[in-house]
Design an enzyme around this catalytic site. Structure first.
Site, PDB file in Angstrom:
ATOM      1  N   TYR A 144      -7.728  -2.590   1.500  1.00  0.00           N
ATOM      2  CA  TYR A 144      -7.401  -1.136   1.577  1.00  0.00           C
ATOM      3  C   TYR A 144      -8.043  -0.404   0.390  1.00  0.00           C
ATOM      4  CZ  TYR A 144      -4.678   3.213   1.867  1.00  0.00           C
ATOM      5  OH  TYR A 144      -4.469   4.399   2.102  1.00  0.00           O
ATOM      6  N   GLU A 146     -10.082  -1.661  -1.938  1.00  0.00           N
ATOM      7  CA  GLU A 146     -11.682  -1.832  -2.143  1.00  0.00           C
ATOM      8  C   GLU A 146     -12.258  -1.059  -0.934  1.00  0.00           C
ATOM      9  OE1 GLU A 146     -12.608  -2.543  -4.757  1.00  0.00           O
ATOM     10  OE2 GLU A 146     -11.800  -4.391  -5.758  1.00  0.00           O
ATOM     11  N   ASN A 173       1.488   9.177  -2.767  1.00  0.00           N
ATOM     12  CA  ASN A 173       2.453   8.972  -1.618  1.00  0.00           C
ATOM     13  C   ASN A 173       3.073  10.028  -1.082  1.00  0.00           C
ATOM     14  OD1 ASN A 173       2.470   6.502  -3.478  1.00  0.00           O
ATOM     15  ND2 ASN A 173       3.755   5.550  -2.268  1.00  0.00           N
ATOM     16  N   VAL A 186       7.852   3.102   2.207  1.00  0.00           N
ATOM     17  CA  VAL A 186       9.316   3.281   1.604  1.00  0.00           C
ATOM     18  C   VAL A 186      10.415   4.146   2.260  1.00  0.00           C
ATOM     19  CG1 VAL A 186       8.707   4.460  -0.284  1.00  0.00           C
ATOM     20  CG2 VAL A 186      10.690   2.748  -0.402  1.00  0.00           C
ATOM     21  N   SER A 188      10.082   6.235   4.977  1.00  0.00           N
ATOM     22  CA  SER A 188      10.666   6.030   6.508  1.00  0.00           C
ATOM     23  C   SER A 188      11.634   4.806   6.797  1.00  0.00           C
ATOM     24  CB  SER A 188       9.463   5.733   7.271  1.00  0.00           C
ATOM     25  OG  SER A 188       8.697   4.899   6.704  1.00  0.00           O
ATOM     26  N   ASN A 189      11.265   3.748   5.803  1.00  0.00           N
ATOM     27  CA  ASN A 189      12.255   2.440   5.913  1.00  0.00           C
ATOM     28  C   ASN A 189      13.650   3.029   5.568  1.00  0.00           C
ATOM     29  OD1 ASN A 189      10.394   0.990   6.700  1.00  0.00           O
ATOM     30  ND2 ASN A 189      10.412  -0.761   5.090  1.00  0.00           N
ATOM     31  N   GLY A 206      13.466  -2.800  -7.888  1.00  0.00           N
ATOM     32  CA  GLY A 206      13.585  -1.551  -7.560  1.00  0.00           C
ATOM     33  C   GLY A 206      13.335  -0.377  -8.620  1.00  0.00           C
ATOM     34  N   ARG A 210       7.174   5.636  -7.859  1.00  0.00           N
ATOM     35  CA  ARG A 210       6.073   6.380  -6.930  1.00  0.00           C
ATOM     36  C   ARG A 210       6.358   7.938  -7.408  1.00  0.00           C
ATOM     37  NH1 ARG A 210       4.594   1.504  -6.997  1.00  0.00           N
ATOM     38  NH2 ARG A 210       3.726   0.751  -5.190  1.00  0.00           N
TER      39      ARG A 210
HETATM   40  P1  NAD Z   1      -1.305   6.979   9.797  1.00  0.00           P
HETATM   41  O1  NAD Z   1      -1.318   5.262  10.053  1.00  0.00           O
HETATM   42  O2  NAD Z   1      -0.070   7.741  10.186  1.00  0.00           O
HETATM   43  O3  NAD Z   1      -2.635   7.401  10.469  1.00  0.00           O
HETATM   44  C1  NAD Z   1      -3.947   6.874  10.538  1.00  0.00           C
HETATM   45  C2  NAD Z   1      -4.608   7.386  11.761  1.00  0.00           C
HETATM   46  O4  NAD Z   1      -5.753   6.736  11.760  1.00  0.00           O
HETATM   47  C3  NAD Z   1      -3.852   6.750  12.979  1.00  0.00           C
HETATM   48  O5  NAD Z   1      -3.961   7.720  14.013  1.00  0.00           O
HETATM   49  C4  NAD Z   1      -4.661   5.523  13.474  1.00  0.00           C
HETATM   50  O6  NAD Z   1      -4.310   5.316  14.948  1.00  0.00           O
HETATM   51  C5  NAD Z   1      -5.975   6.065  13.181  1.00  0.00           C
HETATM   52  N1  NAD Z   1      -7.008   4.946  13.131  1.00  0.00           N
HETATM   53  C6  NAD Z   1      -6.785   3.749  12.343  1.00  0.00           C
HETATM   54  N2  NAD Z   1      -7.868   3.005  12.395  1.00  0.00           N
HETATM   55  C7  NAD Z   1      -8.714   3.757  13.183  1.00  0.00           C
HETATM   56  C8  NAD Z   1      -9.951   3.526  13.819  1.00  0.00           C
HETATM   57  N3  NAD Z   1     -10.593   2.249  13.304  1.00  0.00           N
HETATM   58  N4  NAD Z   1     -10.651   4.391  14.465  1.00  0.00           N
HETATM   59  C9  NAD Z   1      -9.879   5.492  14.785  1.00  0.00           C
HETATM   60  N5  NAD Z   1      -8.751   5.964  14.320  1.00  0.00           N
HETATM   61  C10 NAD Z   1      -8.086   4.837  13.425  1.00  0.00           C
HETATM   62  O7  NAD Z   1      -1.271   7.340   8.369  1.00  0.00           O
HETATM   63  P2  NAD Z   1      -1.548   8.443   7.411  1.00  0.00           P
HETATM   64  O8  NAD Z   1      -0.339   8.415   6.463  1.00  0.00           O
HETATM   65  O9  NAD Z   1      -1.576   9.496   8.326  1.00  0.00           O
HETATM   66  O10 NAD Z   1      -2.841   8.411   6.406  1.00  0.00           O
HETATM   67  C11 NAD Z   1      -3.747   9.218   6.878  1.00  0.00           C
HETATM   68  C12 NAD Z   1      -5.033   8.805   5.831  1.00  0.00           C
HETATM   69  O11 NAD Z   1      -4.669   9.325   4.593  1.00  0.00           O
HETATM   70  C13 NAD Z   1      -5.544   7.405   5.866  1.00  0.00           C
HETATM   71  O12 NAD Z   1      -6.768   7.657   5.579  1.00  0.00           O
HETATM   72  C14 NAD Z   1      -4.675   7.037   4.532  1.00  0.00           C
HETATM   73  O13 NAD Z   1      -5.691   5.707   3.974  1.00  0.00           O
HETATM   74  C15 NAD Z   1      -4.774   8.308   3.709  1.00  0.00           C
HETATM   75  N6  NAD Z   1      -3.711   8.222   2.842  1.00  0.00           N
HETATM   76  C16 NAD Z   1      -2.303   8.417   3.257  1.00  0.00           C
HETATM   77  C17 NAD Z   1      -1.178   8.465   2.422  1.00  0.00           C
HETATM   78  C18 NAD Z   1      -0.012   8.663   2.688  1.00  0.00           C
HETATM   79  O14 NAD Z   1       0.905   8.554   1.564  1.00  0.00           O
HETATM   80  N7  NAD Z   1       0.377   9.085   3.764  1.00  0.00           N
HETATM   81  C19 NAD Z   1      -1.590   7.980   0.844  1.00  0.00           C
HETATM   82  C20 NAD Z   1      -3.186   7.747   0.668  1.00  0.00           C
HETATM   83  C21 NAD Z   1      -4.005   7.997   1.555  1.00  0.00           C
HETATM   84  N1  UDP Z   2       9.150  -0.643  -0.637  1.00  0.00           N
HETATM   85  C1  UDP Z   2      10.750  -1.048  -0.870  1.00  0.00           C
HETATM   86  N2  UDP Z   2      11.449  -1.220   0.262  1.00  0.00           N
HETATM   87  C2  UDP Z   2      10.778  -0.863   1.622  1.00  0.00           C
HETATM   88  C3  UDP Z   2       9.349  -0.466   1.609  1.00  0.00           C
HETATM   89  C4  UDP Z   2       8.815  -0.286   0.305  1.00  0.00           C
HETATM   90  O1  UDP Z   2      11.095  -1.332  -2.166  1.00  0.00           O
HETATM   91  O2  UDP Z   2      11.376  -1.102   2.519  1.00  0.00           O
HETATM   92  C5  UDP Z   2       8.601  -0.362  -2.221  1.00  0.00           C
HETATM   93  C6  UDP Z   2       7.301  -0.992  -2.305  1.00  0.00           C
HETATM   94  O3  UDP Z   2       7.328  -2.359  -2.726  1.00  0.00           O
HETATM   95  C7  UDP Z   2       6.480  -0.095  -3.075  1.00  0.00           C
HETATM   96  C8  UDP Z   2       7.044   1.292  -2.999  1.00  0.00           C
HETATM   97  O4  UDP Z   2       8.363   0.731  -2.218  1.00  0.00           O
HETATM   98  O5  UDP Z   2       6.810  -0.578  -4.643  1.00  0.00           O
HETATM   99  C9  UDP Z   2       6.325   2.054  -2.288  1.00  0.00           C
HETATM  100  O6  UDP Z   2       5.864   1.320  -1.192  1.00  0.00           O
HETATM  101  P1  UDP Z   2       5.038   2.107   0.257  1.00  0.00           P
HETATM  102  O7  UDP Z   2       4.871   0.861   1.060  1.00  0.00           O
HETATM  103  O8  UDP Z   2       5.902   3.086   0.807  1.00  0.00           O
HETATM  104  O9  UDP Z   2       3.825   2.734  -0.607  1.00  0.00           O
HETATM  105  P2  UDP Z   2       2.696   2.007  -1.706  1.00  0.00           P
HETATM  106  O10 UDP Z   2       3.121   0.752  -2.104  1.00  0.00           O
HETATM  107  O11 UDP Z   2       1.407   1.653  -0.694  1.00  0.00           O
HETATM  108  O12 UDP Z   2       2.538   3.011  -2.568  1.00  0.00           O
END
Ligand code: NAD
Ligand code: UDP
Length: 309
Positions: A144, A146, A173, A186, A188-189, A206, A210
């Site tokens: 993710y 890279e 986040n 985290v 939603s969980n 913990g 973030r």
């Molecule tokens: P998400 O998983 O809900 O949405 C990603 C969407 O992309 C999904 O609808 C999935 O079906 C679609 N998808 C995945 N691979 C695909 C492919 N090969 N072709 C076509 N569609 C594809 O995640 P999100 O939280 O909505 O994230 C959206 C974007 O924002 C992503 O690029 C993610 O890396 C970036 N992002 C999100 C967060 C966050 O906190 N939500 C943080 C950093 C970056």
């Molecule tokens: N995390 C946690 N419990 C969970 C899910 C995640 O303690 O059920 C922690 C995870 O190890 C990380 C932080 O929460 O330190 C944020 O995790 P998330 O997967 O939401 O995002 P990211 O790590 O990609 O920032």
């Protein structure tokens, strides 16, 4: 009226973006392969004359005539992006190449959803855009991190070499309604576990932190970045309010009035210890800062999950 392509448009962030763009009177094409997204996220848009759906994988080339492209296609939660790590790299890299190719052909403006993960496990705190990051190139998060870093490289190279009009946002986040309850992130969980009366799963001790941004604030930042021309980015968009996972768990339990207990599980590999956006650039160039604090945002998100869990 602009024609705008949103890849990943049926995902959590993509569906909010599509909704906002349709509301603003644009003609929106939502492209998705439904790996982590869902048609449910866009039920309210299906059938509108200015909203069109295409089931397509961004790793396969496509031709589309449009004015703007927002490239959001990529699984974002660690369990989902690690499920098929090679596919995650292909989605970021080939997805970026295909979007940039389409933008070059049609002279469309193209926007990349990058991530705070480009900073890895940061040694500088908070993280400004000028920081190059501390990323493990061979770990379980590397597909993710890279992949997104190469996508940024491609965006900058198409900009320098082919004069493609680009924007890059680094998203910290983000949470809110329409997160997939089984997505593994985290916020939603913790909410789903608290509502179901299950143990709250804390990874590690913990104390890792973030900074959580509410989805409406993020989408406002996207639109402002896309609609200005002073900078192409990369630009951090996130809420600087920083919390430990223990603090987040306590807040969620208090709000849900749940009786769940905390259970401590091993910390996944390469889990960043701290993360907070420096949003000086966004304030300066976009006059943007987040408006929804964690308490208000969690209340809205908990209301949503009560209706789906
Ligand atoms: P998400 O998983 O809900 O949405 C990603 C969407 O992309 C999904 O609808 C999935 O079906 C679609 N998808 C995945 N691979 C695909 C492919 N090969 N072709 C076509 N569609 C594809 O995640 P999100 O939280 O909505 O994230 C959206 C974007 O924002 C992503 O690029 C993610 O890396 C970036 N992002 C999100 C967060 C966050 O906190 N939500 C943080 C950093 C970056
Ligand atoms: N995390 C946690 N419990 C969970 C899910 C995640 O303690 O059920 C922690 C995870 O190890 C990380 C932080 O929460 O330190 C944020 O995790 P998330 O997967 O939401 O995002 P990211 O790590 O990609 O920032």
């Amino acid at each position: 009226m602009k024609r705008i392509l949103v890849t990943g448009g049926a995902g959590f962030l993509g569906s909010h973006l599509c909704e906002r763009l349709v509301e603003e009177g644009n003609d929106v094409i939502c492209m998705d392969n439904y790996f982590t997204g869902s048609k449910k996220n866009i039920y309210n848009l299906i059938g509108k004359p200015t909203f069109e759906r295409v089931r397509h994988d961004v790793t396969d080339p496509f031709k589309v005539e449009c004015d703007e492209i927002y490239n959001l296609a990529c699984p974002a939660s660690p369990p989902h992006y690690q499920y098929n790590a090679i596919k995650t790299v292909k989605t970021s890299v080939m997805g970026a190449i295909n979007c940039l190719g389409a933008a070059k052909r049609t002279r469309a403006k193209v926007f990349q959803a990058s991530t705070s993960e480009v900073y890895g496990d940061p040694e500088i705190h908070p993280q400004p855009e000028s920081y190059w990051g501390n990323v493990n190139p061979i770990g379980i998060r590397s597909c993710y991190d890279e992949g997104k870093r190469v996508a940024e490289t491609l965006f900058m190279d198409y900009h320098r070499q082919n004069d493609v009009d680009i924007r890059i946002v680094r998203i910290f986040n983000t949470y809110g309604p329409r997160m997939n309850p089984e997505d593994g992130r985290v916020v939603s969980n913790f909410i789903v576990q608290a509502l179901r009366g299950e143990d709250i799963t804390i990874y590690g001790d913990g104390t890792q932190t973030r900074s959580f941004c509410y989805v409406d604030d993020l989408i406002e930042g996207f639109i402002r970045l896309m609609n200005q021309s002073a900078t192409v980015g990369p630009m951090n968009i996130g809420n600087p309010g920083e919390f430990t996972m223990l603090e987040l768990a306590e807040k969620v339990l208090q709000k849900v009035r749940g009786k769940s207990k905390l259970t401590f599980l091993p910390l996944p590999g390469d889990d960043p210890k701290q993360r907070q956006p420096d949003i000086t650039l966004a304030k300066e160039h976009l006059d943007w800062e987040p408006k929804v604090g964690l308490d208000e945002g969690l209340d809205r998100t908990i209301d949503y999950f009560r209706s789906v869990v």
